[in-house]
Design an enzyme around this catalytic site. Structure first.
Site, mmCIF file in Angstrom:
data_model
loop_
_atom_site.group_PDB
_atom_site.id
_atom_site.type_symbol
_atom_site.label_atom_id
_atom_site.label_comp_id
_atom_site.label_asym_id
_atom_site.label_seq_id
_atom_site.Cartn_x
_atom_site.Cartn_y
_atom_site.Cartn_z
ATOM 1 N N ASP A 125 -6.960 -69.003 22.074
ATOM 2 C CA ASP A 125 -7.052 -69.510 20.708
ATOM 3 C C ASP A 125 -6.958 -71.031 20.715
ATOM 4 O O ASP A 125 -5.921 -71.616 20.409
ATOM 5 C CB ASP A 125 -5.913 -68.893 19.880
ATOM 6 N N CYS A 182 23.228 -82.771 -5.510
ATOM 7 C CA CYS A 182 23.866 -83.826 -6.307
ATOM 8 C C CYS A 182 23.565 -83.721 -7.791
ATOM 9 O O CYS A 182 24.105 -84.486 -8.589
ATOM 10 C CB CYS A 182 23.442 -85.201 -5.789
ATOM 11 N N CYS A 224 23.105 -88.960 -2.826
ATOM 12 C CA CYS A 224 22.938 -87.532 -2.541
ATOM 13 C C CYS A 224 23.389 -87.274 -1.085
ATOM 14 O O CYS A 224 22.799 -87.821 -0.144
ATOM 15 C CB CYS A 224 21.475 -87.154 -2.750
ATOM 16 N N CYS A 235 18.596 -81.369 -8.305
ATOM 17 C CA CYS A 235 18.950 -81.324 -6.881
ATOM 18 C C CYS A 235 20.140 -80.389 -6.663
ATOM 19 O O CYS A 235 21.166 -80.528 -7.345
ATOM 20 C CB CYS A 235 19.273 -82.734 -6.402
ATOM 21 N N LYS A 269 -9.911 -58.652 18.196
ATOM 22 C CA LYS A 269 -8.815 -59.535 17.780
ATOM 23 C C LYS A 269 -7.554 -58.721 17.524
ATOM 24 O O LYS A 269 -7.604 -57.672 16.856
ATOM 25 C CB LYS A 269 -9.193 -60.278 16.499
ATOM 26 N N SER A 317 -21.178 -67.874 18.782
ATOM 27 C CA SER A 317 -19.859 -67.255 18.646
ATOM 28 C C SER A 317 -19.994 -65.763 18.951
ATOM 29 O O SER A 317 -21.087 -65.284 19.263
ATOM 30 C CB SER A 317 -19.306 -67.501 17.258
ATOM 31 N N LEU A 318 -18.898 -65.060 18.856
ATOM 32 C CA LEU A 318 -18.918 -63.632 19.182
ATOM 33 C C LEU A 318 -18.660 -62.805 17.941
ATOM 34 O O LEU A 318 -17.969 -63.265 17.022
ATOM 35 C CB LEU A 318 -17.804 -63.319 20.186
ATOM 36 N N TYR A 335 -14.248 -70.049 31.072
ATOM 37 C CA TYR A 335 -14.656 -68.649 31.110
ATOM 38 C C TYR A 335 -16.164 -68.387 31.186
ATOM 39 O O TYR A 335 -16.577 -67.238 31.151
ATOM 40 C CB TYR A 335 -14.071 -67.874 29.929
ATOM 41 N N GLU A 389 -11.377 -60.167 29.295
ATOM 42 C CA GLU A 389 -10.660 -61.439 29.439
ATOM 43 C C GLU A 389 -9.812 -61.666 28.199
ATOM 44 O O GLU A 389 -10.064 -61.062 27.162
ATOM 45 C CB GLU A 389 -11.661 -62.609 29.503
ATOM 46 N N GLU A 407 -11.944 -73.169 26.997
ATOM 47 C CA GLU A 407 -11.132 -73.499 25.835
ATOM 48 C C GLU A 407 -10.105 -74.564 26.205
ATOM 49 O O GLU A 407 -9.499 -74.499 27.273
ATOM 50 C CB GLU A 407 -10.414 -72.194 25.427
ATOM 51 N N LYS A 416 -8.757 -63.747 24.944
ATOM 52 C CA LYS A 416 -9.441 -64.658 24.029
ATOM 53 C C LYS A 416 -8.457 -65.783 23.719
ATOM 54 O O LYS A 416 -7.430 -65.569 23.052
ATOM 55 C CB LYS A 416 -9.856 -63.915 22.760
ATOM 56 N N CYS A 460 14.365 -85.443 -4.509
ATOM 57 C CA CYS A 460 15.570 -85.859 -5.221
ATOM 58 C C CYS A 460 15.574 -87.382 -5.168
ATOM 59 O O CYS A 460 15.555 -87.967 -4.089
ATOM 60 C CB CYS A 460 16.818 -85.301 -4.532
HETATM 61 S S1 IVH Z 1 -17.150 -66.174 25.811
HETATM 62 C C1 IVH Z 1 -21.355 -66.335 23.231
HETATM 63 N N1 IVH Z 1 -14.684 -65.886 26.527
HETATM 64 O O1 IVH Z 1 -14.020 -67.430 21.212
HETATM 65 C C2 IVH Z 1 -19.959 -66.804 23.222
HETATM 66 N N2 IVH Z 1 -15.111 -67.003 24.469
HETATM 67 O O2 IVH Z 1 -15.918 -66.248 18.954
HETATM 68 C C3 IVH Z 1 -19.330 -66.558 24.552
HETATM 69 N N3 IVH Z 1 -13.089 -67.796 23.335
HETATM 70 O O3 IVH Z 1 -16.592 -69.761 20.816
HETATM 71 C C4 IVH Z 1 -17.935 -66.963 24.524
HETATM 72 N N4 IVH Z 1 -11.654 -67.090 24.837
HETATM 73 O O4 IVH Z 1 -14.369 -70.579 21.721
HETATM 74 C C5 IVH Z 1 -15.515 -66.369 25.588
HETATM 75 N N5 IVH Z 1 -12.532 -65.569 27.336
HETATM 76 C C6 IVH Z 1 -13.352 -66.056 26.407
HETATM 77 C C7 IVH Z 1 -12.880 -66.736 25.255
HETATM 78 C C8 IVH Z 1 -13.805 -67.183 24.306
HETATM 79 C C9 IVH Z 1 -11.792 -67.728 23.677
HETATM 80 C C10 IVH Z 1 -13.592 -68.419 22.085
HETATM 81 C C11 IVH Z 1 -14.749 -69.353 22.279
HETATM 82 C C12 IVH Z 1 -15.872 -68.781 21.495
HETATM 83 C C13 IVH Z 1 -15.162 -67.877 20.534
HETATM 84 C C14 IVH Z 1 -16.066 -66.707 20.239
#
Ligand code: IVH
Length: 686
Positions: free
Chosen positions: A112, A404, A425, A401, A307, A78-79, A220, A108, A168, A110, A419
């Site tokens: 969701d 009624c 009702c 209610c 974020k 994760s980041l 990505y 880029e 994603e 992010k 109710c």
């Molecule tokens: S790059 C080493 N690029 O965000 C991880 N992640 O917290 C490199 N995500 O697990 C990930 N948009 O599910 C990357 N443009 C983007 C993204 C992205 C959404 C998600 C992804 C990752 C999480 C990181």
């Protein structure tokens, strides 16, 4: 013929790409559907030319068993998250210091959604795996194949022989809104946001259902050994040329100011996108420099996520009102001093239930924070207690209610209040009529909410049975209803008498009985007479029917007024039994047998086996109990079911044994289609 089929597939892959990646279709939807239909027919007639990555496979099937797991070649990390511009500057400086040479960053969006890893071999999708615990994930290839923006075959010839691409999976807002409308109508819990809805969809066992949810994707990261790229940007552009959906919102930046411009621009613009985003990701562009920077234990040092703050506004709670739905569920709604939030004026927010009100310790007049994160309905997330006016009264959940006056009830273990006065009702009665006439139920045209209100207040219709004694002259005299509309309504009511039994069960509005459950009940019990006397035990023996639904069905038919309603509907001539023709009875060889199916099969899908069981007089049951006659065991069957069957001494029967039991030859040819089968020789095994 082979060449023609392949040509048709190629064309359809291209049209998919034009539509889902380029957003510029060159043929109409109808033309596309016609070509797809032609291909489906050809594939049926020429199974020897089958291709698991054919465009026809995108509609999914219900064959998927439990998910296998697969290890990721490169762990899915994760980041690090940041919420402040200062932390973005810190990241920039850390990179600058560590590299000590010029560098570029790629910004880029992010997305969701749910992260996915896709493996391509020789230009074809070979496997799709979820993130899982980062080391191994679930193999969801069958489901991912239904996502139209994910290429099954790549374009051009420049792609590596084997590589991985990550991105994603997302549920677009429009699909999410529609799905929630449908779930609300069925009184199923709504999804809080598209991320939950999307990840839930990806884990569904039925890929045909996944296909209907129209998921989308953005990719990505391209990974692999010895890839021919020196920068991330280059790899993304190449991936775009191979047919992947790569966002337009990708920018190479060489200064920190450019990064901030990107952040500010997309903070506004992202609200116009069809999918949810919650920030931006900033990555070092050069692969060599990435290697130099390396990783911490959890995340790379060469990337960071910024974020966006969930949008929040401070406003005042004016009052709380309570709404009663068609099943009597009471929903508290906060009435707020109007406030601007994410481009709309918010006046109301859902408070969900009594527990949420108590947790917030809400008082009338409180200054409250409303947020509209990924969620559609704004919610109150906190109270600014320091601004509290001491006179404000604590918000209490009502006990009676508001419509009624009946005393509300709360089912143990459930958050909602109800109710119980479902026969008198007004909003419940009106809601039941609205539900009964709706398109997915009895499909009666011309009866919108206002007309129903009119029929209700004039006393012409107090229950759905009254619809069937309406005459044109009753209606044509009503405000805003002319002769023509009155005639049309009566015609549509008349036509509804031919609506199938399963839709009628759904239309009755029994709590927790949505469309799918209604179908299961119709198939299992075949007539309202049998359904109305079914016990909880008999009901839970049906696939996917649990105690909650079973209890609700029993309660419904125990009510004298509901029994009267059924008698009136019978009198009116509605379909109170399954149409025998659609039943396609073949034999009684499984009569009185309650059969549980588990695992995956070679010759037929689970749905087809269920149909076969019914066609041979047997009953399908969802879980193993003392009443189970046999367990039809496929590959990878659920260990719990197996354990229980062994404990209870339930007979296990293999696919081949089952087929010979019902007189089917275990080969999948035309004569073994489940519906057109000839009766087997009776009495061979029983
Ligand atoms: S790059 C080493 N690029 O965000 C991880 N992640 O917290 C490199 N995500 O697990 C990930 N948009 O599910 C990357 N443009 C983007 C993204 C992205 C959404 C998600 C992804 C990752 C999480 C990181």
């Amino acid at each position: 013929m082979k060449a023609y089929i392949e040509q048709l597939r190629k064309e359809l892959h291209q049209h998919n790409y034009n539509y889902y990646i380029l957003n510029s279709p060159v043929i109409t939807d109808k033309e596309f559907d016609d070509k797809l239909y032609e291909l489906q027919q050809l594939e049926l007639n020429y199974p020897e030319f089958a291709d698991p990555l054919s465009p026809t496979q995108r509609v999914g099937s219900d064959l998927t068993g439990a998910f296998e797991q697969a290890e990721h070649q490169y762990p899915m990390l994760s980041l690090g998250n940041t919420y402040s511009p200062d932390e973005v500057s810190d990241f920039y400086q850390r990179v600058q210091k560590a590299l000590n040479e010029p560098f570029e960053l790629v910004c880029e969006l992010k997305y969701d959604g749910t992260s996915i890893s896709l493996i391509y071999e020789d230009g074809a999708l070979s496997r799709a795996v979820t993130r899982g615990d980062g080391v191994k994930g679930d193999v969801v290839t069958a489901n991912v194949k239904t996502i139209r923006s994910i290429p099954l075959y790549l374009q051009g010839e420049s792609y590596p022989a084997k590589f991985e691409i990550r991105g994603e999976i997302l549920m677009p807002w429009s699909v999410f809104d529609q799905l929630n409308i449908e779930r609300e109508a069925k009184e199923e819990p709504i999804f809080a946001n598209p991320r939950n809805a999307g990840s839930g969809t990806l884990k569904l066992q039925n890929s045909a259902e996944v296909a209907s949810r129209r998921l989308d994707s953005y990719l990505y990261s391209v990974l692999g050994d010895d890839l021919p790229f020196t920068t991330h940007f280059e790899s993304l552009m190449a991936a775009r040329s191979w047919g992947f959906k790569i966002s337009e919102a990708v920018q190479v930046c060489s200064t920190l100011n450019q990064v901030f411009d990107f952040i500010h621009y997309w903070d506004i613009e992202r609200k116009n996108l069809p999918v949810a985003t919650d920030g931006i990701v900033i990555k070092v562009n050069s692969f060599r420099q990435r290697e130099e920077l390396g990783f911490t234990a959890k995340s790379p040092r060469w990337a960071i996520a910024y974020k966006y703050q969930a949008e929040k506004a401070l406003t005042r709670l004016l009052s709380v009102s309570f709404q009663v739905g068609r099943t009597g569920a009471v929903t508290p709604v906060a009435n707020l001093e109007p406030v601007q939030l994410s481009g709309t004026v918010v006046k109301r927010a859902s408070l969900h239930n009594a527990d949420i009100i108590a947790a917030l310790d809400l008082h009338i007049g409180d200054s409250v924070y409303v947020e509209k994160g990924g969620e559609i309905i704004p919610k109150i997330t906190a109270v600014a207690t320091e601004l509290r006016n001491q006179d404000g009264e604590r918000v209490k959940f009502i006990e009676t209610c508001p419509e009624c006056g009946a005393t509300l009830t709360r089912i143990e273990g459930e958050a909602a209040h109800y109710c119980p006065n479902d026969q008198h009702c007004p909003p419940q009665l009106k809601g039941k009529i609205e539900h009964f006439v709706s398109r997915k139920a009895m499909n009666i045209d011309g009866l919108g909410s206002e007309t129903i209100q009119l029929l209700f207040t004039t006393g012409l219709v107090r229950s759905v049975a009254d619809l069937y004694s309406l005459k044109v002259s009753d209606l044509s005299g009503l405000e805003r209803l002319g002769l023509k509309s009155a005639q049309n309504i009566c015609k549509s009511i008349e036509q509804s008498k031919t609506i199938s039994f399963e839709k009628l069960i759904f239309a009755l509005g029994i709590r927790y009985v949505g469309e799918t459950v209604a179908k299961k009940l119709a198939q299992a019990f075949k007539s309202i007479d049998k359904l109305s006397v079914a016990t909880v035990d008999e009901l839970i023996a049906v696939d996917e029917i649990g105690e909650r639904i079973a209890g609700s069905v029993v309660l419904f038919f125990a009510d004298e007024q509901n029994r009267q309603l059924i008698a009136q509907l019978r009198e009116a001539g509605l379909q109170l039994r399954l149409n025998e023709e659609s039943d396609n009875k073949i034999s009684d060889v499984l009569l009185n047998q309650s059969i549980v199916i588990s695992g995956t099969f070679r010759y037929f899908s689970r749905e087809e086996y269920k149909k076969l069981i019914e066609q041979h007089g047997g009953k399908n049951a969802g879980s193993v109990s003392a009443k189970t006659s046999m367990l039809l065991a496929g590959d990878n069957m659920g260990p719990e079911k197996l354990k229980k069957a062994e404990k209870l001494g339930v007979r296990l029967i293999s696919e081949d044994e089952f087929l010979s039991l019902i007189g089917q030859n275990p080969t999948r040819d035309e004569s073994s289609q489940p519906i057109q089968q000839a009766p087997p020789q009776m009495g061979t095994l029983f």
